[in-house]
Design a protein around this motif. Structure first.
Motif, PDB file in Angstrom:
ATOM      1  N   ASP A  10       6.777  -7.281   6.734  1.00  0.00           N
ATOM      2  CA  ASP A  10       7.221  -6.350   7.399  1.00  0.00           C
ATOM      3  C   ASP A  10       6.982  -5.175   6.656  1.00  0.00           C
ATOM      4  O   ASP A  10       6.722  -4.035   7.157  1.00  0.00           O
ATOM      5  CB  ASP A  10       8.629  -6.581   7.930  1.00  0.00           C
ATOM      6  CG  ASP A  10       8.843  -7.308   9.127  1.00  0.00           C
ATOM      7  OD1 ASP A  10       7.717  -7.855   9.871  1.00  0.00           O
ATOM      8  OD2 ASP A  10       9.770  -7.771   9.360  1.00  0.00           O
ATOM      9  N   LYS A  11       7.440  -5.172   5.418  1.00  0.00           N
ATOM     10  CA  LYS A  11       7.018  -4.012   4.514  1.00  0.00           C
ATOM     11  C   LYS A  11       5.741  -3.588   4.325  1.00  0.00           C
ATOM     12  O   LYS A  11       5.550  -2.589   3.893  1.00  0.00           O
ATOM     13  CB  LYS A  11       7.810  -4.525   3.047  1.00  0.00           C
ATOM     14  CG  LYS A  11       9.148  -4.689   2.769  1.00  0.00           C
ATOM     15  CD  LYS A  11      10.041  -3.235   3.076  1.00  0.00           C
ATOM     16  CE  LYS A  11      11.220  -3.300   2.960  1.00  0.00           C
ATOM     17  NZ  LYS A  11      11.781  -3.848   1.631  1.00  0.00           N
ATOM     18  N   LEU A  12       4.649  -4.365   4.670  1.00  0.00           N
ATOM     19  CA  LEU A  12       3.371  -4.163   4.627  1.00  0.00           C
ATOM     20  C   LEU A  12       2.672  -3.791   5.521  1.00  0.00           C
ATOM     21  O   LEU A  12       1.466  -3.405   5.579  1.00  0.00           O
ATOM     22  CB  LEU A  12       2.673  -5.126   3.662  1.00  0.00           C
ATOM     23  CG  LEU A  12       3.066  -5.475   2.261  1.00  0.00           C
ATOM     24  CD1 LEU A  12       2.405  -6.663   1.689  1.00  0.00           C
ATOM     25  CD2 LEU A  12       2.841  -4.296   1.291  1.00  0.00           C
ATOM     26  N   VAL A  17      -3.806  -1.597   2.322  1.00  0.00           N
ATOM     27  CA  VAL A  17      -3.519  -2.636   1.027  1.00  0.00           C
ATOM     28  C   VAL A  17      -4.718  -2.945   0.336  1.00  0.00           C
ATOM     29  O   VAL A  17      -5.609  -3.485   0.911  1.00  0.00           O
ATOM     30  CB  VAL A  17      -2.723  -3.749   1.666  1.00  0.00           C
ATOM     31  CG1 VAL A  17      -2.480  -4.941   0.423  1.00  0.00           C
ATOM     32  CG2 VAL A  17      -1.502  -3.425   2.296  1.00  0.00           C
ATOM     33  N   TYR A  18      -4.598  -2.571  -1.213  1.00  0.00           N
ATOM     34  CA  TYR A  18      -5.919  -3.198  -1.873  1.00  0.00           C
ATOM     35  C   TYR A  18      -5.125  -4.065  -2.928  1.00  0.00           C
ATOM     36  O   TYR A  18      -3.977  -3.951  -3.234  1.00  0.00           O
ATOM     37  CB  TYR A  18      -6.065  -1.922  -2.674  1.00  0.00           C
ATOM     38  CG  TYR A  18      -7.037  -0.884  -1.776  1.00  0.00           C
ATOM     39  CD1 TYR A  18      -8.229  -0.904  -1.103  1.00  0.00           C
ATOM     40  CD2 TYR A  18      -6.333   0.411  -1.546  1.00  0.00           C
ATOM     41  CE1 TYR A  18      -8.876   0.064  -0.484  1.00  0.00           C
ATOM     42  CE2 TYR A  18      -6.937   1.206  -0.778  1.00  0.00           C
ATOM     43  CZ  TYR A  18      -8.035   0.990   0.008  1.00  0.00           C
ATOM     44  OH  TYR A  18      -8.616   2.173   0.605  1.00  0.00           O
ATOM     45  N   ALA A  19      -6.014  -5.022  -3.330  1.00  0.00           N
ATOM     46  CA  ALA A  19      -5.634  -5.945  -4.346  1.00  0.00           C
ATOM     47  C   ALA A  19      -6.792  -5.992  -5.525  1.00  0.00           C
ATOM     48  O   ALA A  19      -7.739  -6.389  -5.274  1.00  0.00           O
ATOM     49  CB  ALA A  19      -5.482  -7.438  -3.472  1.00  0.00           C
ATOM     50  N   ASP A 116       7.463   3.225   0.797  1.00  0.00           N
ATOM     51  CA  ASP A 116       7.243   4.298   1.710  1.00  0.00           C
ATOM     52  C   ASP A 116       6.108   5.043   1.561  1.00  0.00           C
ATOM     53  O   ASP A 116       6.006   6.234   2.450  1.00  0.00           O
ATOM     54  CB  ASP A 116       8.631   5.218   1.811  1.00  0.00           C
ATOM     55  CG  ASP A 116       8.429   6.013   0.391  1.00  0.00           C
ATOM     56  OD1 ASP A 116       7.595   5.656  -0.590  1.00  0.00           O
ATOM     57  OD2 ASP A 116       9.406   6.879   0.220  1.00  0.00           O
ATOM     58  N   THR A 117       5.104   4.472   1.158  1.00  0.00           N
ATOM     59  CA  THR A 117       3.728   5.229   1.260  1.00  0.00           C
ATOM     60  C   THR A 117       2.869   4.325   2.188  1.00  0.00           C
ATOM     61  O   THR A 117       2.965   3.186   2.394  1.00  0.00           O
ATOM     62  CB  THR A 117       3.099   5.124  -0.368  1.00  0.00           C
ATOM     63  OG1 THR A 117       2.968   3.742  -0.612  1.00  0.00           O
ATOM     64  CG2 THR A 117       3.875   5.869  -1.105  1.00  0.00           C
ATOM     65  N   ASN A 118       1.863   5.049   2.516  1.00  0.00           N
ATOM     66  CA  ASN A 118       0.752   4.420   3.312  1.00  0.00           C
ATOM     67  C   ASN A 118      -0.214   3.550   2.790  1.00  0.00           C
ATOM     68  O   ASN A 118      -0.762   2.632   3.416  1.00  0.00           O
ATOM     69  CB  ASN A 118       0.182   5.451   4.261  1.00  0.00           C
ATOM     70  CG  ASN A 118       0.914   6.141   5.218  1.00  0.00           C
ATOM     71  OD1 ASN A 118       1.849   5.923   5.913  1.00  0.00           O
ATOM     72  ND2 ASN A 118       0.835   7.371   5.532  1.00  0.00           N
ATOM     73  N   THR A 119      -0.230   3.703   1.473  1.00  0.00           N
ATOM     74  CA  THR A 119      -1.197   2.972   0.791  1.00  0.00           C
ATOM     75  C   THR A 119      -0.315   2.088  -0.356  1.00  0.00           C
ATOM     76  O   THR A 119       0.645   2.734  -1.238  1.00  0.00           O
ATOM     77  CB  THR A 119      -2.226   3.777  -0.053  1.00  0.00           C
ATOM     78  OG1 THR A 119      -3.021   4.453   1.143  1.00  0.00           O
ATOM     79  CG2 THR A 119      -3.197   2.871  -0.729  1.00  0.00           C
ATOM     80  N   VAL A 120      -0.741   0.728  -0.549  1.00  0.00           N
ATOM     81  CA  VAL A 120      -0.163  -0.179  -1.448  1.00  0.00           C
ATOM     82  C   VAL A 120      -1.179  -0.869  -2.129  1.00  0.00           C
ATOM     83  O   VAL A 120      -2.367  -1.373  -1.587  1.00  0.00           O
ATOM     84  CB  VAL A 120       0.843  -1.163  -0.688  1.00  0.00           C
ATOM     85  CG1 VAL A 120       1.398  -1.952  -1.879  1.00  0.00           C
ATOM     86  CG2 VAL A 120       1.917  -0.544   0.115  1.00  0.00           C
ATOM     87  N   LEU A 121      -1.142  -0.643  -3.491  1.00  0.00           N
ATOM     88  CA  LEU A 121      -1.964  -1.320  -4.383  1.00  0.00           C
ATOM     89  C   LEU A 121      -1.541  -2.321  -5.256  1.00  0.00           C
ATOM     90  O   LEU A 121      -0.579  -2.070  -5.949  1.00  0.00           O
ATOM     91  CB  LEU A 121      -3.119  -0.155  -5.349  1.00  0.00           C
ATOM     92  CG  LEU A 121      -4.123  -0.568  -5.875  1.00  0.00           C
ATOM     93  CD1 LEU A 121      -5.062   0.680  -6.105  1.00  0.00           C
ATOM     94  CD2 LEU A 121      -3.767  -1.089  -7.354  1.00  0.00           C
ATOM     95  N   PHE A 122      -1.913  -3.765  -5.308  1.00  0.00           N
ATOM     96  CA  PHE A 122      -1.635  -4.710  -6.094  1.00  0.00           C
ATOM     97  C   PHE A 122      -2.434  -4.896  -7.307  1.00  0.00           C
ATOM     98  O   PHE A 122      -3.693  -4.763  -7.176  1.00  0.00           O
ATOM     99  CB  PHE A 122      -1.357  -6.252  -5.285  1.00  0.00           C
ATOM    100  CG  PHE A 122      -0.373  -5.945  -4.204  1.00  0.00           C
ATOM    101  CD1 PHE A 122       0.855  -6.287  -4.625  1.00  0.00           C
ATOM    102  CD2 PHE A 122      -0.645  -5.714  -3.013  1.00  0.00           C
ATOM    103  CE1 PHE A 122       2.072  -6.324  -3.542  1.00  0.00           C
ATOM    104  CE2 PHE A 122       0.232  -5.646  -1.968  1.00  0.00           C
ATOM    105  CZ  PHE A 122       1.597  -5.984  -2.187  1.00  0.00           C
ATOM    106  N   ASP A 123      -1.789  -5.018  -8.548  1.00  0.00           N
ATOM    107  CA  ASP A 123      -2.329  -5.369  -9.460  1.00  0.00           C
ATOM    108  C   ASP A 123      -2.234  -7.134  -9.984  1.00  0.00           C
ATOM    109  O   ASP A 123      -1.024  -7.096 -10.086  1.00  0.00           O
ATOM    110  CB  ASP A 123      -1.976  -4.515 -10.660  1.00  0.00           C
ATOM    111  CG  ASP A 123      -2.551  -4.969 -12.137  1.00  0.00           C
ATOM    112  OD1 ASP A 123      -3.767  -5.058 -12.153  1.00  0.00           O
ATOM    113  OD2 ASP A 123      -1.987  -5.305 -13.286  1.00  0.00           O
ATOM    114  N   LEU A 124      -3.153  -7.654  -9.973  1.00  0.00           N
ATOM    115  CA  LEU A 124      -2.764  -9.277  -9.617  1.00  0.00           C
ATOM    116  C   LEU A 124      -3.103  -9.682 -11.194  1.00  0.00           C
ATOM    117  O   LEU A 124      -4.128  -9.235 -11.978  1.00  0.00           O
ATOM    118  CB  LEU A 124      -3.710  -9.722  -8.891  1.00  0.00           C
ATOM    119  CG  LEU A 124      -3.163  -9.886  -7.335  1.00  0.00           C
ATOM    120  CD1 LEU A 124      -3.071  -8.486  -6.690  1.00  0.00           C
ATOM    121  CD2 LEU A 124      -4.044 -11.017  -6.609  1.00  0.00           C
TER     122      LEU A 124
END
Length: 230
Positions: A10-12, A17-19, A116-124
């Motif tokens: 739900d949060k995403l 979303v970028y990974a 609360d941002t429209n873009t989420v970036l994950f560092d794996l």
């Protein structure tokens, strides 16, 4: 679906979303994740490397703790980037987890964070492990695969790109340390490569611990790269 996983999902939901990932360690993935988030702007950068947590070190956030409010874990804010890391919970300590606990820690970090941002970036973290499976379960993401032009790096990263393609993903390849500009000429010290090449900038090392202040050539090239993935 388990409640924790559903909350993370739900949060995403509805977000871009970028990974950033690589099957090979030592290719500069966390530096690129940081510069990408800063370049895109208004982005939440989530550090899913729950063992060594390089992102806080790059931003000079070592030893700092996240605040927790009714909205959840509050990210650190650096310029237009919001940062979430397990380091903000355990401070500057290493973390060793049995395999079965890794997924739940990653899902919890996402589920309980205030995003609360429209873009989420994950560092794996490097490799093909739980972190990729976690993301596949909770969101649709654009994979950004980092490599260097070295033969061993390209071979190892090839496993990851094949997996992503088989899963119906279209990996965007970023080649770090691809070339250097010298006397108006482009020199490729490690040979030819396929993908979007990033230059070598010897000055970058001076910005470790304050990566948010870097405005050099790598960031300029990332602006071009972002146009290809939006």
């Amino acid at each position: 679906m388990e409640p924790l996983r559903q909350l993370a999902k739900d949060k995403l939901s509805g977000k871009r979303v970028y990974a950033v990932m690589s099957a090979k360690g030592g290719v500069g993935k966390s530096v690129i994740s940081s510069l990408l988030a800063l370049t895109i702007g208004n982005t939440t950068l989530i550090d899913l490397d729950i063992h060594t947590m390089a992102i806080p070190k790059l931003f000079g956030l070592e030893g700092k703790l996240h605040k927790v409010t009714k909205n959840g874990i509050e990210p650190f804010e650096v310029k237009t980037t919001k940062i979430v890391s397990l380091s903000g919970i355990v401070k500057d300590n290493y973390v060793i987890l049995p395999g079965g606990n890794q997924s739940s820690i990653m899902e919890s970090l996402i589920a309980y964070s205030h995003i609360d941002t429209n873009t989420v970036l994950f560092d794996l973290p490097p490799g093909l492990g739980d972190e990729i499976l976690v993301l596949e379960r909770i969101t649709d993401f654009t994979p950004i695969v980092v490599t260097t032009p070295s033969k061993i790096s390209k071979k190892v990263v090839g496993y990851l790109t094949r997996y992503l393609i088989e899963r119906g993903k279209e990996p965007k390849i970023l080649v770090n340390l691809a070339y250097i500009e010298c006397g108006g000429k482009v020199v490729k010290p490690f040979g030819e490569y396929e993908g979007f090449g990033l230059p070598i900038d010897p000055n970058l090392e001076d910005y470790i611990g304050r990566i948010q202040d870097y405005e050099g050539i790598i960031k300029e090239k990332l602006k071009e790269f972002i146009k290809t993935i939006n």
